[in-house]
Design a protein around this motif. Structure first.
Motif, PDB file in Angstrom:
ATOM      1  N   GLY A 140       0.790  -1.219   0.000  1.00 15.60           N
ATOM      2  CA  GLY A 140       0.000   0.000   0.000  1.00 15.60           C
ATOM      3  C   GLY A 140       0.822   1.268   0.000  1.00 15.60           C
ATOM      4  N   VAL A 141       1.937   1.263   0.720  1.00 10.28           N
ATOM      5  CA  VAL A 141       2.799   2.446   0.767  1.00 10.28           C
ATOM      6  C   VAL A 141       3.361   2.762  -0.616  1.00 10.28           C
ATOM      7  CG1 VAL A 141       4.988   3.348   1.644  1.00 10.28           C
ATOM      8  CG2 VAL A 141       3.408   2.193   3.203  1.00 10.28           C
ATOM      9  N   GLU A 142       3.871   1.758  -1.302  1.00 11.66           N
ATOM     10  CA  GLU A 142       4.415   1.964  -2.648  1.00 11.66           C
ATOM     11  C   GLU A 142       3.345   2.495  -3.606  1.00 11.66           C
ATOM     12  OE1 GLU A 142       7.664  -1.218  -3.786  1.00 11.66           O
ATOM     13  OE2 GLU A 142       6.016  -2.218  -2.736  1.00 11.66           O
ATOM     14  N   VAL A 143       2.163   1.915  -3.515  1.00 11.97           N
ATOM     15  CA  VAL A 143       1.073   2.346  -4.392  1.00 11.97           C
ATOM     16  C   VAL A 143       0.694   3.796  -4.101  1.00 11.97           C
ATOM     17  CG1 VAL A 143      -1.361   1.986  -4.997  1.00 11.97           C
ATOM     18  CG2 VAL A 143       0.165   0.023  -4.728  1.00 11.97           C
ATOM     19  N   ALA A 144       0.560   4.140  -2.821  1.00  5.73           N
ATOM     20  CA  ALA A 144       0.160   5.495  -2.441  1.00  5.73           C
ATOM     21  C   ALA A 144       1.187   6.533  -2.886  1.00  5.73           C
ATOM     22  CB  ALA A 144      -0.046   5.571  -0.930  1.00  5.73           C
ATOM     23  N   VAL A 145       2.463   6.229  -2.708  1.00  2.00           N
ATOM     24  CA  VAL A 145       3.522   7.174  -3.101  1.00  2.00           C
ATOM     25  C   VAL A 145       3.513   7.407  -4.609  1.00  2.00           C
ATOM     26  CG1 VAL A 145       6.024   7.465  -3.286  1.00  2.00           C
ATOM     27  CG2 VAL A 145       5.017   6.700  -1.139  1.00  2.00           C
ATOM     28  N   LYS A 146       3.369   6.335  -5.370  1.00  2.00           N
ATOM     29  CA  LYS A 146       3.364   6.463  -6.826  1.00  2.00           C
ATOM     30  C   LYS A 146       2.120   7.202  -7.311  1.00  2.00           C
ATOM     31  CE  LYS A 146       4.312   3.885 -11.070  1.00  2.00           C
ATOM     32  NZ  LYS A 146       4.711   2.572 -11.632  1.00  2.00           N
ATOM     33  N   LEU A 147       0.989   6.965  -6.666  1.00  3.49           N
ATOM     34  CA  LEU A 147      -0.233   7.685  -7.019  1.00  3.49           C
ATOM     35  C   LEU A 147      -0.090   9.176  -6.741  1.00  3.49           C
ATOM     36  CD1 LEU A 147      -2.929   5.224  -5.646  1.00  3.49           C
ATOM     37  CD2 LEU A 147      -2.693   5.929  -8.034  1.00  3.49           C
ATOM     38  N   LYS A 148       0.475   9.504  -5.603  1.00  8.79           N
ATOM     39  CA  LYS A 148       0.659  10.913  -5.238  1.00  8.79           C
ATOM     40  C   LYS A 148       1.551  11.630  -6.248  1.00  8.79           C
ATOM     41  CE  LYS A 148       2.033  13.844  -1.330  1.00  8.79           C
ATOM     42  NZ  LYS A 148       2.556  13.845   0.073  1.00  8.79           N
ATOM     43  N   LYS A 149       2.550  10.903  -6.757  1.00  5.12           N
ATOM     44  CA  LYS A 149       3.493  11.483  -7.717  1.00  5.12           C
ATOM     45  C   LYS A 149       2.895  11.609  -9.117  1.00  5.12           C
ATOM     46  CE  LYS A 149       8.089  10.701  -9.724  1.00  5.12           C
ATOM     47  NZ  LYS A 149       9.268   9.794  -9.718  1.00  5.12           N
ATOM     48  N   ASN A 150       2.205  10.564  -9.567  1.00 10.46           N
ATOM     49  CA  ASN A 150       1.739  10.509 -10.957  1.00 10.46           C
ATOM     50  C   ASN A 150       0.273  10.879 -11.161  1.00 10.46           C
ATOM     51  OD1 ASN A 150       4.306   9.608 -11.728  1.00 10.46           O
ATOM     52  ND2 ASN A 150       3.761   7.477 -11.389  1.00 10.46           N
ATOM     53  N   TYR A 151      -0.530  10.744 -10.110  1.00  9.41           N
ATOM     54  CA  TYR A 151      -1.961  11.055 -10.214  1.00  9.41           C
ATOM     55  C   TYR A 151      -2.389  11.845  -8.977  1.00  9.41           C
ATOM     56  CZ  TYR A 151      -1.863   7.485 -13.874  1.00  9.41           C
ATOM     57  OH  TYR A 151      -1.564   6.754 -15.010  1.00  9.41           O
ATOM     58  N   PRO A 152      -1.856  13.043  -8.796  1.00 11.02           N
ATOM     59  CA  PRO A 152      -2.086  13.820  -7.560  1.00 11.02           C
ATOM     60  C   PRO A 152      -3.539  14.217  -7.330  1.00 11.02           C
ATOM     61  CG  PRO A 152      -1.034  15.173  -9.240  1.00 11.02           C
ATOM     62  CD  PRO A 152      -0.980  13.767  -9.745  1.00 11.02           C
ATOM     63  N   ALA A 153      -4.366  14.206  -8.366  1.00  8.30           N
ATOM     64  CA  ALA A 153      -5.768  14.610  -8.196  1.00  8.30           C
ATOM     65  C   ALA A 153      -6.611  13.543  -7.503  1.00  8.30           C
ATOM     66  CB  ALA A 153      -6.381  14.958  -9.552  1.00  8.30           C
ATOM     67  N   ILE A 154      -6.136  12.297  -7.511  1.00 11.16           N
ATOM     68  CA  ILE A 154      -6.892  11.214  -6.888  1.00 11.16           C
ATOM     69  C   ILE A 154      -6.786  11.314  -5.365  1.00 11.16           C
ATOM     70  CG2 ILE A 154      -7.092   8.725  -6.596  1.00 11.16           C
ATOM     71  CD1 ILE A 154      -5.993   8.343  -9.386  1.00 11.16           C
ATOM     72  N   LYS A 155      -7.917  11.223  -4.696  1.00 13.75           N
ATOM     73  CA  LYS A 155      -7.927  11.177  -3.231  1.00 13.75           C
ATOM     74  C   LYS A 155      -7.700   9.722  -2.823  1.00 13.75           C
ATOM     75  CE  LYS A 155     -11.158  15.063  -2.827  1.00 13.75           C
ATOM     76  NZ  LYS A 155     -11.246  15.359  -4.279  1.00 13.75           N
ATOM     77  N   VAL A 156      -6.535   9.447  -2.264  1.00 13.76           N
ATOM     78  CA  VAL A 156      -6.140   8.076  -1.940  1.00 13.76           C
ATOM     79  C   VAL A 156      -6.516   7.749  -0.490  1.00 13.76           C
ATOM     80  CG1 VAL A 156      -4.257   6.410  -1.896  1.00 13.76           C
ATOM     81  CG2 VAL A 156      -4.229   8.287  -3.554  1.00 13.76           C
ATOM     82  N   VAL A 157      -7.185   6.628  -0.306  1.00 10.23           N
ATOM     83  CA  VAL A 157      -7.673   6.228   1.011  1.00 10.23           C
ATOM     84  C   VAL A 157      -7.194   4.813   1.336  1.00 10.23           C
ATOM     85  CG1 VAL A 157      -9.736   5.791   2.404  1.00 10.23           C
ATOM     86  CG2 VAL A 157      -9.730   7.657   0.715  1.00 10.23           C
ATOM     87  N   ALA A 158      -6.595   4.635   2.496  1.00  7.33           N
ATOM     88  CA  ALA A 158      -6.218   3.297   2.951  1.00  7.33           C
ATOM     89  C   ALA A 158      -7.455   2.614   3.521  1.00  7.33           C
ATOM     90  CB  ALA A 158      -5.123   3.387   4.007  1.00  7.33           C
TER      91      ALA A 158
END
Length: 215
Positions: free
Chosen positions: A65-83
């Motif tokens: 989950g950490v790897e996925v969240a970091v990559k999402l924040k970098k490449n898709y910053p508009a997505i609200k990521v929720v654990a």
């Protein structure tokens, strides 16, 4: 217009159940599902529907989950990521929030709470289920007057240490530690330890190691 939801979950039964549950909510539609991080990014890179909110598991094969969240924040910053996890330990919360998640939800929560959480995330971009009043005003840290011992307790509380272990490290009685805990819960308007950690993170009171960018 309904908000769009994505779900990343490696267990197929849970994934399909979550899809059906979220689709049953009035204002949300599931537009993307993936079984792991690689599957997710393959679909996103192929210009699948990009969701407004993405629910991701913490423990997954291939990419956690950490790897996925970091990559999402970098490449898709508009997505609200929720654990969305079955883990409720302190360090899992810290790692996921510091990696870019705007909320940490437990799989054991009831349906009404999940729907309410999604509505709050969609409307406000942030959700802490442990806050007593979701309409609370911004906490005034100056008025809190956090003492040195309270700050030391906060640092230790944001680890996997038990309260008895914290008492031993601080050379204090468990009764005194319980007093610090109750006082800080009241100051931050939270109900338990995870809520306290989320507020410490929100106010940047403690320097946690930053998650490294994924390739």
């Amino acid at each position: 217009m309904n908000a769009t939801i994505g779900i990343v979950e490696d267990q197929q039964l849970i994934l399909k159940s979550l899809e059906m549950l979220v689709n049953s909510f009035s204002h949300f539609d599931v537009v993307l599902s993936a079984t792991n991080g690689l599957d997710l990014f393959e679909k996103l890179d192929q210009h699948f529907s990009i969701p407004d909110i993405l629910l991701i598991d913490v423990r997954m094969p291939l990419m956690d989950g950490v790897e996925v969240a970091v990559k999402l924040k970098k490449n898709y910053p508009a997505i609200k990521v929720v654990a969305l996890s079955g883990l409720d330990d302190s360090m899992s919360v810290v790692k996921m929030i510091k990696s870019g998640c705007c909320a940490y939800l437990l799989k054991s929560m009831n349906l009404d709470d999940l729907e309410f959480a999604l509505e709050e995330i969609w409307a406000k971009g942030y959700y802490n289920s442990r806050i007593t009043d979701m309409g609370y005003q911004e906490t005034n840290l100056k008025l809190m007057d956090l003492k040195e011992n309270e700050m030391e307790f906060l640092k230790l509380a944001c680890t996997d240490l038990t309260y008895h272990e914290i008492a031993s490290i601080m050379c204090l009685s468990i009764k005194t530690i319980d007093g610090y805990r109750a006082t800080l819960f009241d100051k931050f308007q939270v109900r338990n330890r995870i809520g306290l950690i989320l507020e410490v993170l929100r106010h940047n009171l403690i320097a946690f190691p930053q998650a490294k960018d994924s390739i």
